[in-house]
Design a protein around this motif. Structure first.
Motif, short mmCIF file in Angstrom:
data_model
loop_
_atom_site.label_atom_id
_atom_site.label_comp_id
_atom_site.label_asym_id
_atom_site.label_seq_id
_atom_site.Cartn_x
_atom_site.Cartn_y
_atom_site.Cartn_z
N ARG A 1 3.38 -3.18 0.08
CA ARG A 1 2.73 -3.87 -0.88
C ARG A 1 2.55 -5.42 -0.60
N SER A 2 3.75 -6.01 0.09
CA SER A 2 3.65 -7.35 0.54
C SER A 2 2.57 -7.46 1.61
N ALA A 3 2.58 -6.57 2.48
CA ALA A 3 1.32 -6.43 3.58
C ALA A 3 -0.07 -6.51 2.85
N PHE A 4 -0.29 -5.61 1.75
CA PHE A 4 -1.74 -5.79 1.15
C PHE A 4 -1.69 -6.99 0.69
N GLU A 5 -0.78 -7.66 -0.12
CA GLU A 5 -0.99 -8.93 -0.71
C GLU A 5 -1.23 -10.09 0.31
N VAL B 1 -2.96 -4.93 5.55
CA VAL B 1 -3.36 -3.77 5.30
C VAL B 1 -4.27 -3.25 4.50
N ASP B 2 -4.91 -2.09 4.47
CA ASP B 2 -5.91 -1.75 3.00
C ASP B 2 -5.13 -1.19 2.05
N PHE B 3 -5.95 -1.04 0.85
CA PHE B 3 -5.33 -0.56 -0.44
C PHE B 3 -5.04 0.90 -0.07
N LEU B 4 -5.71 1.86 0.81
CA LEU B 4 -5.36 3.25 0.82
C LEU B 4 -3.98 3.47 1.37
N SER B 5 -3.21 2.53 2.18
CA SER B 5 -2.16 2.43 2.57
C SER B 5 -1.06 2.28 1.51
N LEU B 6 -1.53 1.31 0.39
CA LEU B 6 -0.61 1.25 -0.57
C LEU B 6 -0.46 2.36 -1.51
#
Length: 333
Positions: free
Chosen positions: A284-288, A292-297
């Protein structure tokens, strides 16, 4: 003429018939015990399934709440231009899918309640709250000891034990048929006065004592009766061996299910769930941060949801295995 008679079986016949009747009464008692432990197992199995349904609803609702948060993040990033519209669509699709799953779980409550109430002999629609916790079985299980106790305590096996006792008595009864039954009787004849009065004993009632015995001369019939009784006894003994083998195999399989569920429960509780939570937090922190892309989240969220459900499934399977073991052995653990 009035008479009364009484037949006296050969010595030991009545005692043997009493033993056979007592064995039949004990068989009825064990059939009752078998029905009772089966009902207890049915109630427990229904309860644990109901518990898992409640946990599934709770965990899935948490996932819905989490996905709503993700959807807001994706929307905010899309509006700011730091995320693609595809990420927002993925969040909405995942949210709709999990929301539909939650509704499906909630709709399973009425049939589950009806099944549980049926086991409790209550009205199908009688209210039952979702259990939030269960009292877990926390003792050690000794498989070899349980197998020994199964042979002594399982009500179905004990039913056959008493059937063997009944057939044993039947063999001895059949052998007693080689000896005669004795009948004693007394008759009283009311006699009016003779037409020519004055005769000896005129008008006196006659009293006669009688004795008889049946002669067991049909030796082939009697021999066949003994052979039939011995065959029934042998059939009962063989059926017990067969049932004991079947129950032993069933117990071994259920013990494996218990151990497998316990292993999985510890794995998810002590390792996988914690790691999945850490992974979700980091992702989540990496996506924000746009790393990373949203698919990883979404994958991290799915993994956590799966692990939590698997843990509760393992808890449920473990307790259901304990109940099944109690049903097979015939006693509470």
């Amino acid at each position: 003429r009035f008479g009364i008679s009484q037949t006296f079986p050969w010595l030991g016949k009545l005692k043997l018939q009493e033993e056979a009747s007592m064995a039949m009464a004990n068989m009825a008692q064990q059939r009752y015990e078998s029905a009772k432990v089966s009902l207890f197992d049915e109630v427990k199995q229904s309860y644990f399934d109901y518990y898992y349904l409640g946990k599934s609803i709770s965990i899935t609702a948490e996932s819905v709440s989490l996905l709503k948060d993700f959807e807001r993040i994706a929307r905010s990033k899309y509006e700011s231009g730091s995320a693609l519209y595809a990420d927002l669509l993925k969040a909405q699709v995942e949210l709709d899918e999990i929301t539909d799953r939650l509704k499906t779980l909630q709709e399973r409550i009425p049939p589950m309640v009806a099944r549980f109430n049926a086991a409790l002999s209550r009205e199908a629609a009688a209210p039952l709250p979702l259990p939030s916790e269960i009292v877990s079985f926390n003792s050690q299980i000794d498989g070899q000891r349980l197998i020994k106790e199964l042979r002594k305590m399982n009500p179905d096996l004990r039913t056959i034990d008493y059937l063997e006792e009944k057939e044993d008595a039947g063999i001895r009864i059949a052998k007693k048929e080689y000896y005669p039954n004795i009948t004693f009787g007394i008759d009283v004849v009311e006699t009016e006065s003779a037409l020519l009065s004055g005769g000896a004993d005129s008008g006196k009632d006659a009293v006669m004592v009688g004795f008889s015995a049946n002669l067991p001369i049909w030796r082939k019939k009697l021999k066949a009766g003994v052979a039939e009784a011995e065959s029934r006894r042998l059939a009962a003994a063989r059926s017990r061996i067969d049932l004991e083998n079947q129950l032993g195999a069933k117990l071994e399989l259920t013990l494996f299910k218990f151990q497998d569920a316990e292993r999985k429960m510890k794995l998810y509780r002590d390792s996988l769930i914690g790691k999945a939570e850490q992974t979700l937090t980091v992702t989540r922190s990496a996506f924000e941060a746009g790393k990373v892309d949203f698919l990883s989240l979404i994958d991290a969220e799915r993994t956590l949801l799966e692990f939590k459900l698997n843990y509760e499934q393992a808890v449920t399977d473990r307790e259901k295995a304990v109940s099944s073991i109690e049903r097979i052995v015939g006693k509470s653990l």
